[in-house]
Design an enzyme around this catalytic site. Structure first.
Site, PDB file in Angstrom:
ATOM      1  N   HIS A  53       0.935  -1.394   0.057  1.00  0.00           N
ATOM      2  CA  HIS A  53       0.080  -0.030   0.109  1.00  0.00           C
ATOM      3  C   HIS A  53       0.957   1.455   0.166  1.00  0.00           C
ATOM      4  O   HIS A  53       0.421   2.215   0.748  1.00  0.00           O
ATOM      5  CB  HIS A  53      -1.092   0.041   1.345  1.00  0.00           C
ATOM      6  CG  HIS A  53      -2.045  -1.020   1.040  1.00  0.00           C
ATOM      7  ND1 HIS A  53      -3.135  -0.970   0.423  1.00  0.00           N
ATOM      8  CD2 HIS A  53      -1.876  -2.314   1.368  1.00  0.00           C
ATOM      9  CE1 HIS A  53      -3.935  -1.878   0.527  1.00  0.00           C
ATOM     10  NE2 HIS A  53      -3.148  -2.902   0.766  1.00  0.00           N
ATOM     11  N   TYR A 321       3.739  -3.559  11.752  1.00  0.00           N
ATOM     12  CA  TYR A 321       3.788  -1.902  11.679  1.00  0.00           C
ATOM     13  C   TYR A 321       4.845  -1.459  12.583  1.00  0.00           C
ATOM     14  O   TYR A 321       5.517  -0.477  12.212  1.00  0.00           O
ATOM     15  CB  TYR A 321       2.325  -1.504  12.290  1.00  0.00           C
ATOM     16  CG  TYR A 321       1.276  -1.748  11.375  1.00  0.00           C
ATOM     17  CD1 TYR A 321       1.213  -2.549  10.180  1.00  0.00           C
ATOM     18  CD2 TYR A 321       0.109  -1.325  11.896  1.00  0.00           C
ATOM     19  CE1 TYR A 321       0.199  -2.438   9.549  1.00  0.00           C
ATOM     20  CE2 TYR A 321      -1.037  -1.372  10.871  1.00  0.00           C
ATOM     21  CZ  TYR A 321      -1.025  -2.020   9.805  1.00  0.00           C
ATOM     22  OH  TYR A 321      -2.030  -2.247   9.095  1.00  0.00           O
TER      23      TYR A 321
END
Length: 330
Positions: A53, A321
């Site tokens: 992304h 993350y």
């Protein structure tokens, strides 16, 4: 980098916002580090960009809760007036120049940061998949590894074919996400289960679904392929400047026996869906490329009244993350 249609379609079926840098040796790496390293192998390394992304646009808006939401959860998000929201829309893959209408740009993502009245944030991470291709972080790593080993010259059956044979959702999840006419005309789903807790301590598992008030508008692959390479990212700003884009924020409620620990298994459409309120997108930020560098959306960044479920992918995402942000901030 050479095009890999099937690998992109499978590897992109995730909302992991991870970034490129300095691969760690496989025998020394955590699952999260291994996942990022394989993404870099598939998509190339693009310093400062997410490994998946990578292409996106940041917008701002607000969330107004419904009366029914207050009965499901004691979360402050649902108790008061509208709160500000930062939204990042994105294309899949770690290729920052991918064409918005390319098949591999699916699933498109929507990540949100709600600014709560106590000064804290609550994050929600969504994409346009109806369900996820695998159930755990280890399986996702293994899927990516299989993809990376299954080029056109790979021996049959390929590693990917062997993986799909034992993980059927890996072959079908990608087909549930298609190219929209606008980022404001796509439904975004929370494939992971979370849990509402009300004032009496009652717990209710649910999954998010953000549905455009104007309705979903999907293009055929042929039509999407004819659009300008940046048609989605360039369109959303002028669209919301003219008229805000609105999404109904829904929660699909689980019933007894519905799995909360397996994102490959969608719950039946017959399950009750509750309207939690309205997300209103009002503007794209003028310095989007700079703003998104500092944005970190964490699936476990919640608030009192909303909790994680037993879905192992939530923690897998959190770990990825954390690795990601550290790397792309260097």
């Amino acid at each position: 980098m050479r095009s890999k249609t099937i690998p992109y379609a499978l590897a992109a079926s995730v909302a992991f916002a991870v970034a490129a840098a300095n691969p760690v040796l496989a025998e020394e790496a955590t699952t999260a580090e291994q996942t990022i390293n394989v993404m870099n192998k598939l998509f190339g390394t693009h310093p400062g960009k997410r490994a998946n992304h990578a292409k996106g646009v940041v917008a701002e808006g607000s969330f107004t809760p419904s009366a029914e939401a207050t009965r499901l959860s004691k979360a402050s998000l649902f108790q008061g007036p509208a709160v500000p929201v930062t939204i990042r829309f994105s294309d899949a893959t770690g290729v920052p120049t991918i064409a918005d209408g390319a098949a591999n740009a699916n699933p498109h993502g929507m990540s949100l940061k709600f600014k709560l009245v106590d000064g804290s944030d609550m994050d929600v991470v969504l994409n346009s998949l109806a369900y996820f291709p695998v159930a755990t972080g280890e399986e996702f790593r293994d899927l990516l590894k299989a993809v990376s080993e299954s080029g056109p010259d790979a021996k049959k059956p390929t590693a990917l074919e062997n993986f799909v044979a034992t993980h059927p959702a890996a072959a079908t999840a990608g087909a549930t996400a298609k190219s929209p006419s606008s980022l404001a005309r796509q439904t975004y789903n929370g494939v992971n289960a979370f849990v509402f807790v009300d004032r009496d301590g009652k717990r209710q598992p649910y999954r998010f679904r953000f549905v455009p008030v104007q309705g979903e508008e999907i293009l055929s692959p042929e039509e999407a392929g004819k659009r300008e390479p940046d048609y989605l990212m360039a369109e959303i700003g002028p669209r919301v400047a003219k008229e805000p884009a609105k999404f109904r924020v829904l929660a699909q409620l689980a019933e007894a026996g519905d799995p909360t620990n397996d994102a490959t298994k969608p719950w039946p459409d017959s399950r009750k869906t509750v309207d939690l309120g309205t997300l209103t997108v009002t503007k794209a930020v003028p310095n989007s490329a700079e703003v998104e560098k500092s944005l970190l959306f964490m699936p476990n960044a919640l608030t009192d009244g909303i909790e994680v479920s037993d879905d192992p992918l939530i923690d897998a995402r959190v770990q990825a993350y954390a690795v990601s942000f550290g790397r792309r901030s260097q």
